[in-house]
Design an enzyme around this catalytic site. Structure first.
Site, short mmCIF file in Angstrom:
data_model
loop_
_atom_site.label_atom_id
_atom_site.label_comp_id
_atom_site.label_asym_id
_atom_site.label_seq_id
_atom_site.Cartn_x
_atom_site.Cartn_y
_atom_site.Cartn_z
N ASP A 108 0.68 -6.86 8.12
CA ASP A 108 -1.65 -6.73 8.12
C ASP A 108 -2.11 -7.46 7.43
O ASP A 108 -1.73 -8.51 6.41
CB ASP A 108 -1.78 -5.54 8.69
CG ASP A 108 -1.52 -4.61 7.42
OD1 ASP A 108 -0.29 -4.73 6.68
OD2 ASP A 108 -1.79 -3.20 7.63
N GLY B 101 0.81 -1.10 -0.28
CA GLY B 101 0.25 0.14 0.30
C GLY B 101 0.70 1.01 -0.27
O GLY B 101 1.71 1.52 0.26
N GLU C 69 6.94 -4.84 7.75
CA GLU C 69 5.98 -4.02 7.38
C GLU C 69 7.11 -4.14 9.18
O GLU C 69 7.26 -2.05 9.60
CB GLU C 69 5.00 -4.00 7.57
CG GLU C 69 3.85 -4.19 7.06
CD GLU C 69 4.01 -5.71 5.90
OE1 GLU C 69 3.26 -4.85 4.83
OE2 GLU C 69 4.44 -7.09 6.47
N GLY D 175 0.65 -5.20 1.05
CA GLY D 175 -0.67 -4.85 0.31
C GLY D 175 -0.90 -5.96 -1.06
O GLY D 175 -1.92 -5.45 -1.24
#
Length: 380
Positions: free
Chosen positions: A153, A73, A145, A122
């Site tokens: 996530d 992301g 991350e 992402g």
């Protein structure tokens, strides 16, 4: 193939092409390594829904333009929102990304992801729950991350926890990279196809009349190549990984790695220790808590938890590590973030539990959909 450009979006960051029965969706932000910004997420949701509701479309292929499939992301976009006090908008953007991931995971039509190049964060969340996940010799997987002050996530507590024993804990806590052959071997990918054959594979898929699993599986298998794991692949060390990463706490995992490394100098152990010591302590603990819960939960619950944790992260309820990490690693690039809390022993269980607290005005609301069965992976 004729291209259907979405006129409501700028810069054609997502393109759709193909015939009436088979469509190819193209991530088209190559200068940013196809990092998912808000505009791309909204357009992908719109395009996926449009194709799912089109009775003439039987199969959807997803690929990317450029050297990377999708490096994650667009955290810089979120970073700037947080700097200006617009964390609720950043949380809203994130919920849309999770909604996209759930749409892909529950898609009612066959999806074939052609993952040629880096797939991280992402991009992993977008692709890992699709039925067919094709990788190449150019594919590099990672979820690093924690090094930028976040945690693995986008449903990682679901798909990483489904890997062999505690291999998911290893990947999430260390941010270790895997190549295409390793992704197939551990179950993150279903097929290995040499990059030189991807266009031929795509062309064959576009000639499909009946998009049913046996037909699609058969076509992909024609181009699939068996690639042995390299001698130094970490997948040859699963017994050791299970021994270390099955420990109950991050402190115990790190301590056992350091104890082993004092006598048995193995590169993967040294790298694991180095990456964990460089990562945000609170986010390492958040991830271990999350994956241990996710092992027994459906994807929907895992995504809901991710939404709550990330909302607290953006709100800076407990820690400022996300802003600190993004600034140090992606903007200033001095790679010397000053984490707070600075050590694992300073991160209490109560701090971690706060991230699970509901915030009703920022809850993720996913529509009722059914998870599709994944395709069996090719044998190496």
């Amino acid at each position: 193939m004729a291209t259907n450009k979405a006129s409501n979006y700028e810069n054609d960051q997502v393109l759709v092409e193909g015939n009436s029965h088979v469509k190819t969706m193209l991530l088209n932000r190559p200068l940013k390594f196809n990092a998912l910004n808000y505009q791309m997420v909204l357009q992908l949701i719109e395009e996926f829904q449009k194709l799912e509701n089109d009775p003439t479309v039987g199969l959807v292929i997803v690929k990317a333009n450029g050297r990377a499939f999708c490096v994650g992301g667009d955290v810089i976009e979120c970073y700037h929102c947080l700097l200006t006090g617009e964390w609720p908008f950043a949380a809203q953007m994130y919920r849309k990304q999770l909604t996209l991931d759930y749409l892909v995971a529950t898609y009612t039509k066959p999806l074939v992801f052609l993952i040629n190049g880096a797939v991280m964060g992402g991009g992993v969340g977008l692709s890992m729950n699709a039925r067919y996940r094709v990788v190449t010799e150019n594919t590099v997987f990672a979820m690093p991350e924690a090094v930028i002050g976040h945690y693995p996530d986008v449903g990682a507590s679901y798909f990483l926890s489904r890997l062999s024993s505690f291999f998911g804990e290893y990947l999430g806590l260390t941010g270790a990279r895997l190549n295409g052959a390793e992704m197939v071997a551990c179950g993150l990918a279903t097929h290995f196809v040499p990059s030189k054959n991807l266009l031929l594979l795509e062309k064959s898929l576009h000639e499909v009349d009946v998009a049913e699993p046996n037909t699609i599986q058969g076509i992909i298998s024609k181009y699939t190549q068996q690639v042995p794991l390299k001698e130094d692949s970490v997948l040859h060390r699963l017994d050791l990984i299970d021994h270390f990463f099955s420990k109950q706490t991050v402190e115990e995992i790190l301590s056992s790695l350091e104890h082993e490394n004092a006598t048995l100098k193995q590169e993967w152990i040294t790298k694991s220790i180095k990456s964990m010591k460089a990562a945000s302590p609170i986010n390492l603990k958040i991830f271990l808590m999350s994956i241990r819960k996710g092992r027994f939960e459906p994807l929907k619950e895992c995504l809901t938890r991710d939404s709550r944790i990330t909302t607290h992260t953006f709100r800076r309820t407990v820690s400022n590590d996300f802003l600190v990490g993004v600034r140090a690693t992606l903007l200033e690039k001095n790679y010397k973030p000053k984490w707070k809390p600075s050590k694992l022993e300073l991160v209490s269980n109560d701090m971690v539990e706060i991230y699970l607290t509901k915030m009703p005005e920022n809850e993720l609301k996913l529509p009722p959909r059914v998870m599709r069965e994944k395709a069996p992976r090719a044998k190496l």
